[in-house]
Design a protein around this motif. Structure first.
Motif, PDB file in Angstrom:
ATOM      1  N   VAL A 147      11.475  -3.674 -13.043  1.00 53.42           N
ATOM      2  CA  VAL A 147      12.024  -2.574 -13.850  1.00 53.42           C
ATOM      3  C   VAL A 147      11.782  -1.240 -13.163  1.00 53.42           C
ATOM      4  N   LEU A 148      10.565  -1.050 -12.621  1.00 53.84           N
ATOM      5  CA  LEU A 148      10.239   0.203 -11.936  1.00 53.84           C
ATOM      6  C   LEU A 148      11.190   0.459 -10.772  1.00 53.84           C
TER       7      LEU A 148
ATOM      8  N   SER B 295      19.204  -1.876   6.965  1.00 56.63           N
ATOM      9  CA  SER B 295      20.666  -2.003   6.962  1.00 56.63           C
ATOM     10  C   SER B 295      21.250  -2.069   5.546  1.00 56.63           C
ATOM     11  N   TRP B 296      20.592  -2.771   4.620  1.00 56.86           N
ATOM     12  CA  TRP B 296      21.067  -2.835   3.236  1.00 56.86           C
ATOM     13  C   TRP B 296      20.525  -1.682   2.404  1.00 56.86           C
ATOM     14  N   GLY B 297      19.289  -1.254   2.709  1.00 53.66           N
ATOM     15  CA  GLY B 297      18.595  -0.257   1.909  1.00 53.66           C
ATOM     16  C   GLY B 297      17.401  -0.873   1.202  1.00 53.66           C
ATOM     17  N   ARG B 298      16.423  -0.049   0.871  1.00 53.00           N
ATOM     18  CA  ARG B 298      15.190  -0.553   0.261  1.00 53.00           C
ATOM     19  C   ARG B 298      15.396  -1.120  -1.130  1.00 53.00           C
ATOM     20  N   LYS B 299      16.247  -0.468  -1.934  1.00 50.76           N
ATOM     21  CA  LYS B 299      16.384  -0.883  -3.332  1.00 50.76           C
ATOM     22  C   LYS B 299      16.942  -2.298  -3.458  1.00 50.76           C
ATOM     23  N   PRO B 300      18.071  -2.657  -2.820  1.00 52.79           N
ATOM     24  CA  PRO B 300      18.572  -4.031  -2.962  1.00 52.79           C
ATOM     25  C   PRO B 300      17.558  -5.082  -2.519  1.00 52.79           C
ATOM     26  N   VAL B 301      16.828  -4.801  -1.439  1.00 50.98           N
ATOM     27  CA  VAL B 301      15.847  -5.759  -0.949  1.00 50.98           C
ATOM     28  C   VAL B 301      14.729  -5.955  -1.968  1.00 50.98           C
ATOM     29  N   LEU B 302      14.206  -4.856  -2.511  1.00 58.23           N
ATOM     30  CA  LEU B 302      13.090  -4.963  -3.439  1.00 58.23           C
ATOM     31  C   LEU B 302      13.508  -5.547  -4.788  1.00 58.23           C
ATOM     32  N   VAL B 303      14.700  -5.221  -5.258  1.00 56.22           N
ATOM     33  CA  VAL B 303      15.183  -5.820  -6.513  1.00 56.22           C
ATOM     34  C   VAL B 303      15.287  -7.337  -6.359  1.00 56.22           C
TER      35      VAL B 303
ATOM     36  N   LEU C 143      13.872   3.846  -8.149  1.00 57.49           N
ATOM     37  CA  LEU C 143      14.061   3.979  -6.706  1.00 57.49           C
ATOM     38  C   LEU C 143      15.498   4.376  -6.375  1.00 57.49           C
ATOM     39  N   ARG C 144      15.637   5.415  -5.552  1.00 63.30           N
ATOM     40  CA  ARG C 144      16.970   5.853  -5.119  1.00 63.30           C
ATOM     41  C   ARG C 144      17.525   4.908  -4.070  1.00 63.30           C
TER      42      ARG C 144
ATOM     43  N   GLN D 184       9.994   8.944  -1.260  1.00 67.97           N
ATOM     44  CA  GLN D 184       9.470   8.258  -2.439  1.00 67.97           C
ATOM     45  C   GLN D 184       8.341   7.300  -2.032  1.00 67.97           C
ATOM     46  N   ILE D 185       7.430   7.818  -1.213  1.00 68.63           N
ATOM     47  CA  ILE D 185       6.333   6.984  -0.741  1.00 68.63           C
ATOM     48  C   ILE D 185       5.509   6.458  -1.906  1.00 68.63           C
ATOM     49  N   ALA D 186       5.212   7.321  -2.879  1.00 69.04           N
ATOM     50  CA  ALA D 186       4.381   6.895  -4.012  1.00 69.04           C
ATOM     51  C   ALA D 186       5.033   5.739  -4.769  1.00 69.04           C
ATOM     52  N   LEU D 187       6.337   5.802  -4.929  1.00 69.86           N
ATOM     53  CA  LEU D 187       7.037   4.732  -5.643  1.00 69.86           C
ATOM     54  C   LEU D 187       6.993   3.426  -4.844  1.00 69.86           C
ATOM     55  N   LEU D 188       7.190   3.507  -3.529  1.00 75.83           N
ATOM     56  CA  LEU D 188       7.088   2.306  -2.693  1.00 75.83           C
ATOM     57  C   LEU D 188       5.682   1.727  -2.749  1.00 75.83           C
ATOM     58  N   LEU D 189       4.669   2.593  -2.741  1.00 74.51           N
ATOM     59  CA  LEU D 189       3.301   2.115  -2.865  1.00 74.51           C
ATOM     60  C   LEU D 189       3.062   1.464  -4.220  1.00 74.51           C
ATOM     61  N   GLY D 190       3.723   1.986  -5.263  1.00 76.94           N
ATOM     62  CA  GLY D 190       3.630   1.363  -6.583  1.00 76.94           C
ATOM     63  C   GLY D 190       4.199  -0.046  -6.581  1.00 76.94           C
ATOM     64  N   ALA D 191       5.299  -0.241  -5.839  1.00 77.20           N
ATOM     65  CA  ALA D 191       5.887  -1.584  -5.734  1.00 77.20           C
ATOM     66  C   ALA D 191       4.935  -2.527  -5.008  1.00 77.20           C
ATOM     67  N   VAL D 192       4.321  -2.039  -3.918  1.00 79.56           N
ATOM     68  CA  VAL D 192       3.350  -2.856  -3.191  1.00 79.56           C
ATOM     69  C   VAL D 192       2.179  -3.214  -4.106  1.00 79.56           C
ATOM     70  N   PHE D 193       1.715  -2.233  -4.872  1.00 79.48           N
ATOM     71  CA  PHE D 193       0.590  -2.473  -5.789  1.00 79.48           C
ATOM     72  C   PHE D 193       0.910  -3.575  -6.787  1.00 79.48           C
ATOM     73  N   LEU D 194       2.087  -3.526  -7.389  1.00 82.43           N
ATOM     74  CA  LEU D 194       2.410  -4.492  -8.442  1.00 82.43           C
ATOM     75  C   LEU D 194       2.581  -5.906  -7.887  1.00 82.43           C
TER      76      LEU D 194
END
Length: 417
Positions: free
Chosen positions: A199-200, A78-86, A205-206, A18-28
């Motif tokens: 929200v995104l 260790s936790w995963g990308r989603k919990p950290v980014l949320v 994000l999985r 999900q590189i595009a989605l991670l890049l979307g998070a960086v963009f925002l």
């Protein structure tokens, strides 16, 4: 690379990256930050804060970023990308909503002096600084985890730079245009953008399966022989950038003789010019060149030096904007070399720590540079630009001379700390 491709365990079913989605998070998150940049100089004067107080606010954010980036980078594994980014986007949205409120109270005179300054430092510095510290290392560690050759990884890291540049352009446009309606308008827009990012991430994000996580991600020392030359080059590049980034609004206002509102608009245009150079470099030149990470550094650094030289000259708006385009082009070529180069030399369990380390190195440059540059600007306006250019020239000489940037990288399995 050590470890299976795409970060999966051997024999486990692979999900599409999900590189595009991670890049979307960086963009925002960068869009929120960059939307604020065109108005930060006129805002400081509107609420009665001195230039050095804005420098301290930005430097505080950098200190917090340095202290927390390695933590976030390892936790993303260790936790995963989603919990950290949320968590990061939630904190960012809340702190910037409060920052907009405090700024409004400052503009109408209900908050002044030390109290106002302390809240600027707490919200824009500590709160927002700790939030944005999580996003780049999470994205960098993810890209390092799902790519297994230099060309693909350089493109992925260039993608982070490209969306950052696009955010710089978009933020310059959004911040500058919204400033026409008053400085409070872009201040309100920033937390709304961050909430959209929240929200995104929360919806799209999985979460990684447990077998894809690393229970104890390894720390990486900044003195590790594999990575310190890249870190030193990056430190120099971003120190040079830090010397001119915060003062751009003051340069635009003072060289062109503008009021607060038009300063916001024209500073947005200046940042737009720098963003154009950055995006052309990272979305067009870097992917098509096929250059290695060291080559990108050796080509980009001298171009950036030329941009600094032109920027030091007070020759009107056209020359000012041209200098920013050249600087953006040079730094845009060099930056993927800095971020991708060391990832090719470390193991998978070290990628999160390394991503945090490169982000912390970048942040470290903004601990001193903004405060020092704003103070030096008050002494003599061209001085911080000249110092930034000299630092950038030293980086150019270093990457041309050091052996790490001449020989091909050793495989991660053979590299020692």
């Amino acid at each position: 690379m050590t470890g299976p491709t795409h970060g999966t365990a051997p024999g486990a079913p692979s999900s599409p990256p999900q590189i595009a989605l991670l890049l979307g998070a960086v963009f925002l998150v960068y869009l929120g930050q960059m939307t604020l940049n065109p108005i930060i100089a006129p805002l400081s004067r509107e609420v009665g804060l001195a230039e050095w107080q804005i420098g301290v606010t930005i430097s505080t954010a950098a200190v917090v970023l340095v202290l927390t980036s390695q933590f976030w980078g390892r936790r993303s594994q260790s936790w995963g990308r989603k919990p950290v980014l949320v968590a990061a986007f939630t904190l960012a949205a809340i702190t910037m909503a409060l920052f907009a409120l405090v700024s409004h109270l400052g503009m109408i005179g209900l908050l002044t002096g030390t109290g106002l300054f302390a809240l600027f430092v707490l919200l824009r510095g500590v709160g927002f600084g700790s939030a944005i510290a999580a996003v780049p290392p999470t994205a960098q560690a993810y890209i390092a985890d799902v790519t297994d050759d230099e060309a693909t990884r350089v493109k992925g890291m260039a993608g982070i730079g490209a969306v950052s540049g696009i955010a710089m352009i978009a933020g310059a446009v959004v911040g500058g245009v919204l400033a026409v309606g008053g400085l409070i308008v872009p201040l309100i827009a920033v937390p709304m953008l961050l909430f959209a990012g929240l929200v995104l991430i929360a919806v799209r994000l999985r979460r990684e399966p447990r077998h894809e996580l690393i229970e104890r991600p390894a720390r990486v020392s900044p003195f590790d022989a594999r990575v310190w030359p890249f870190l030193l080059a990056g430190f120099g590049m971003f120190t040079a950038l830090g010397f001119i980034q915060v003062i751009t609004g003051f340069i635009v206002q003072d060289r062109l003789g503008l009021d607060a509102r038009m300063t916001g608009v024209l500073t947005g245009a200046a940042l737009f010019a720098a963003g154009v150079g950055l995006v052309v470099a990272q979305a067009v030149i870097v992917p098509r060149s096929g250059w290695s990470a060291p080559t990108l550094l050796k080509v980009g650094a001298p171009i950036a030096v030329a941009g600094f030289a032109v920027y030091a000259v007070d020759g009107g708006p056209v020359l000012l904007f041209a200098a920013l385009v050249v600087m953006g082009l040079g730094l845009g070529i060099a930056m993927p070399g800095y971020t991708a180069g060391p990832t090719l030399l470390v193991r998978r369990e070290e990628q999160g720590g390394l991503a945090g380390l490169t982000t912390a190195t970048t942040g470290l440059t903004f601990v001193v540079a903004p405060t020092l540059s704003t103070a030096l600007y008050g002494v003599w306006a061209p001085l911080p630009i000249i110092i930034g250019g000299v630092i950038m020239a030293i980086v150019a000489v270093f990457v041309l001379a050091h052996p790490r940037f001449r020989r091909p990288p050793a495989p991660p399995a053979d590299a020692g700390a």
